[in-house]
Design an enzyme around this catalytic site. Structure first.
Site, short mmCIF file in Angstrom:
data_model
loop_
_atom_site.label_atom_id
_atom_site.label_comp_id
_atom_site.label_asym_id
_atom_site.label_seq_id
_atom_site.Cartn_x
_atom_site.Cartn_y
_atom_site.Cartn_z
N GLU A 117 -8.80 -30.71 138.62
CA GLU A 117 -7.48 -29.62 138.30
C GLU A 117 -7.78 -29.20 136.74
O GLU A 117 -7.32 -29.90 135.99
CB GLU A 117 -6.21 -30.27 138.63
CG GLU A 117 -5.92 -30.76 140.11
CD GLU A 117 -5.61 -29.42 141.04
OE1 GLU A 117 -5.37 -28.15 140.32
OE2 GLU A 117 -5.45 -29.61 142.08
N CYS B 168 -1.37 -24.73 132.42
CA CYS B 168 -2.74 -24.26 132.93
C CYS B 168 -2.43 -22.82 133.69
O CYS B 168 -3.51 -22.34 134.04
CB CYS B 168 -3.37 -25.59 133.93
SG CYS B 168 -1.90 -25.73 135.30
P1 NAD Z 1 -8.21 -33.22 128.21
O1 NAD Z 1 -9.61 -32.67 129.01
O2 NAD Z 1 -8.45 -33.25 126.66
O3 NAD Z 1 -7.72 -34.98 128.63
C1 NAD Z 1 -7.44 -35.03 130.01
C2 NAD Z 1 -7.28 -36.29 130.18
O4 NAD Z 1 -8.71 -36.99 130.25
C3 NAD Z 1 -6.52 -37.20 129.21
O5 NAD Z 1 -6.01 -38.27 129.72
C4 NAD Z 1 -7.82 -37.96 128.15
O6 NAD Z 1 -7.53 -38.92 127.47
C5 NAD Z 1 -9.10 -38.01 129.16
N1 NAD Z 1 -10.20 -37.98 128.76
C6 NAD Z 1 -10.86 -37.35 127.54
N2 NAD Z 1 -12.19 -37.69 127.65
C7 NAD Z 1 -12.46 -38.31 128.57
C8 NAD Z 1 -13.70 -38.79 129.22
N3 NAD Z 1 -14.84 -38.49 128.45
N4 NAD Z 1 -13.88 -39.39 130.32
C9 NAD Z 1 -12.47 -39.62 130.94
N5 NAD Z 1 -11.13 -39.32 130.44
C10 NAD Z 1 -11.28 -38.52 129.37
O7 NAD Z 1 -7.00 -32.25 128.42
P2 NAD Z 1 -5.61 -31.87 127.61
O8 NAD Z 1 -6.07 -31.33 126.39
O9 NAD Z 1 -4.99 -33.19 127.54
O10 NAD Z 1 -4.95 -31.06 128.76
C11 NAD Z 1 -5.32 -29.68 128.46
C12 NAD Z 1 -6.06 -29.24 129.86
O11 NAD Z 1 -5.65 -29.65 131.27
C13 NAD Z 1 -6.00 -27.51 129.97
O12 NAD Z 1 -7.43 -27.02 130.02
C14 NAD Z 1 -5.25 -27.12 131.14
O13 NAD Z 1 -5.57 -25.88 131.80
C15 NAD Z 1 -5.60 -28.39 132.07
N6 NAD Z 1 -4.53 -28.71 132.98
C16 NAD Z 1 -4.87 -28.16 134.28
C17 NAD Z 1 -3.89 -28.20 135.23
C18 NAD Z 1 -4.36 -27.96 136.81
O14 NAD Z 1 -3.67 -28.19 137.60
N7 NAD Z 1 -5.42 -27.19 137.02
C19 NAD Z 1 -2.70 -28.98 135.12
C20 NAD Z 1 -2.46 -29.23 133.86
C21 NAD Z 1 -3.45 -29.27 132.72
#
Ligand code: NAD
Length: 522
Positions: free
Chosen positions: A265, A299
């Site tokens: 997502e 999002c």
């Molecule tokens: P992010 O990608 O920075 O982090 C998401 C998660 O991944 C966190 O728990 C983080 O600690 C973890 N993470 C980071 N690097 C990783 C790696 N290399 N391997 C595994 N895990 C890792 O995202 P964010 O800044 O927390 O959230 C914002 C983003 O989330 C936006 O792009 C938003 O659109 C998206 N989002 C999408 C939805 C959806 O349903 N499509 C819903 C909410 C947020």
């Protein structure tokens, strides 16, 4: 701990002295790096949380596997009963949990509570689902044979979640995963640890009361390295990842590289299209909420606005009027509509995007700076917060075909506007970006609706009519296409991903014929 955090955490029966353990696998622990939970509205440190060491993570995954072996044999309707109790526990603390979301993530009170309500709603849904996760009987071509398609529990599900929905996204996953008979291990965003500790505490109390191992709903707080280790583990059968496209791409490669199951997502870059026959009194507040809600950090936030030339001036004038009245404020105060961005880094991203728009010749109709200094409307205690002015811009190029700035998700309240002549052109622009999460058309003409939702229409996972891009209900499957990752969560048929399917051919005859009439007799 800050006073406000102490009040809310005490109400949730969470320890408020010293560092808070951020790992739960049946026991609370955590001796890894310390993560600070920082309040986005004031900059104050709310709490210090202990993350998982590599060894504690390993123990947690092992505990999840053991818990799965117990939980998979619990009949699904009994799992539903546990979900019903979880629903009650979360609903009882709706206000406190909502306040915690506002305090730690920064979204306004009504949105914080709305997020908790989503958790409650999906539990209700999953209680019903626990009696309806049906397989089916398929006709066999062979005499005295039956074919069954059977769903069984899948194993260990890891949920990696983003900062912007620190409660609901886990709820969507946990509810379906529990109904399906899995053990779930949650790796939340490291910047919203208190929300995940509070939820895990409430869920674990219910599990314990029912004699179910706590590791059925485990928690590991940690950053990128913990996330990477979870994703790499072959003891994790499925990874449900919510986050940015960049991280999602890495996660997908790793999980697919070991032939695990992955549900993605990712980012959205959502458009609203307003036709000449639209009811502007409905479209305006919806576009306003879509672009400003959660300070542009959903999002599904509206990031692109395509206006028909005949209503463009009126629409923009009225929208600017609404923006002009907006006052930033404390998200915990019920009259506030505009809260802060979540982090300082998010403010920097906003400022860079505005600088890029300016240097690309965009016209800035409003906003474009952070609220700082003595002449900002912020109360004194909010001066350390991450508040920015929502912006409306008209980029020089109107089409995503021409300029890259249209194609990126900037996670901040920036609304880019373009003006179109024909619906076909607006649909083409809507579809011309890599992301495919949500989109919205404002019209009263049924012919436009047919085109919009049909084969020549919007290519996003959520396609709305006279409803904004943001604020989905839990009943339908939620998710996006293209670089949003093709995942589906919550309602609809999303539960089918959380089980392992087998096709079982059962022969109750006295012969053993081969399919397709193949003769292998000697
Ligand atoms: P992010 O990608 O920075 O982090 C998401 C998660 O991944 C966190 O728990 C983080 O600690 C973890 N993470 C980071 N690097 C990783 C790696 N290399 N391997 C595994 N895990 C890792 O995202 P964010 O800044 O927390 O959230 C914002 C983003 O989330 C936006 O792009 C938003 O659109 C998206 N989002 C999408 C939805 C959806 O349903 N499509 C819903 C909410 C947020």
């Amino acid at each position: 701990l800050s006073t406000r955090a102490t009040q809310i955490l005490s109400a949730l029966d969470i320890p408020t002295k010293g560092e808070i353990p951020g790992v739960y696998d049946g026991r609370w622990k955590g001796s890894g790096d310390i993560f600070e939970s920082k309040c986005p509205s004031t900059g104050e440190v709310l709490a210090r949380v202990q993350s998982a060491t590599p060894r504690e993570l390993e123990e947690s995954i092992r505990a999840s596997r053991e818990a799965f072996k117990v939980f998979r044999t619990v009949p699904a309707p009994q799992r539903g009963e546990i979900l019903r109790q979880i629903r009650e526990a979360i609903a009882k603390y709706r206000k406190e949990l909502g306040a915690l979301v506002s305090l730690e993530m920064g979204k306004i009170r009504t949105e914080g509570e709305g997020e908790v309500q989503e958790f409650v709603d999906i539990c209700d849904y999953a209680v019903g689902l626990s009696r309806m996760m049906n397989g089916r009987v398929v006709s066999s071509e062979r005499l005295g044979h039956s074919i069954l398609e059977v769903p069984n529990p899948l194993g260990v599900l890891a949920v990696l979640s983003a900062f912007n929905f620190p409660v609901a996204v886990y709820g969507w996953n946990l509810a379906l995963s529990l109904a399906a008979g899995n053990a779930t291990l949650w790796k939340p965003s490291p910047s919203t640890p208190l929300c995940s500790i509070a939820i895990t505490k409430l869920v674990s109390d219910v599990l314990t009361r029912n004699g179910i191992p706590g590791a059925v709903a485990g928690l590991v707080i940690g950053g990128k390295h913990v996330g990477e280790a979870v994703v790499q583990s072959t003891d994790v059968d499925m990874v449900s990842f919510t986050g940015s496209e960049n991280t999602g791409r890495q996660v997908a490669k790793v999980v697919q590289g070991r032939f695990g199951k992955v549900l993605l997502e990712l980012g959205g870059n959502n458009a609203s299209i307003v036709m000449p026959d639209a009811d502007l009194s409905m479209a305006l507040p919806s576009v306003f909420f879509g672009s400003i809600g959660t300070a542009g950090q959903r999002c599904t936030s509206t990031r692109r606005l395509y206006l028909h030339k005949s209503i463009a001036d009126t629409f923009l004038e009225r929208l600017q009027g609404m923006y002009a009245k907006l006052q930033p404020g404390d998200p915990l105060v019920s009259s506030t509509l505009l809260g802060p961005l979540h982090t300082q880094q998010a403010v920097a991203l906003y400022e860079n995007a505005i600088a890029d728009l300016r240097s690309g010749g965009a016209e800035l109709l409003c906003g474009g700076s952070r609220y700082v200094g003595g002449n900002s409307p912020l109360a004194d205690h909010l001066l350390g917060g991450n508040f920015v002015q929502p912006a409306i811009t008209i980029p020089r190029s109107s089409s995503p075909h021409e300029a890259d700035l249209w194609k990126k998700e900037v996670f901040a309240p920036i609304l880019n506007v373009a003006i179109f002549d024909e619906l076909e052109q607006a649909i083409e622009w809507n579809n011309a970006v890599p992301q495919g999460l949500s989109s919205s058309l404002w019209t009263r003409d049924i012919r436009n609706v047919g085109r919009w939702i049909g084969p020549e229409g919007s290519d996003t996972g959520i396609v709305n009519v006279n409803v904004g891009t943001s604020g989905a209900e839990i009943g339908a499957a939620f998710g996006g296409n293209k670089s949003t990752g093709w995942g589906r969560e919550s309602g609809g048929d999303a539960w089918k991903q959380y089980v392992r399917w087998s096709a079982c051919t059962i022969n109750f005859s006295d012969a053993a014929p081969l399919a397709q009439g193949v003769d292998f007799s000697t």
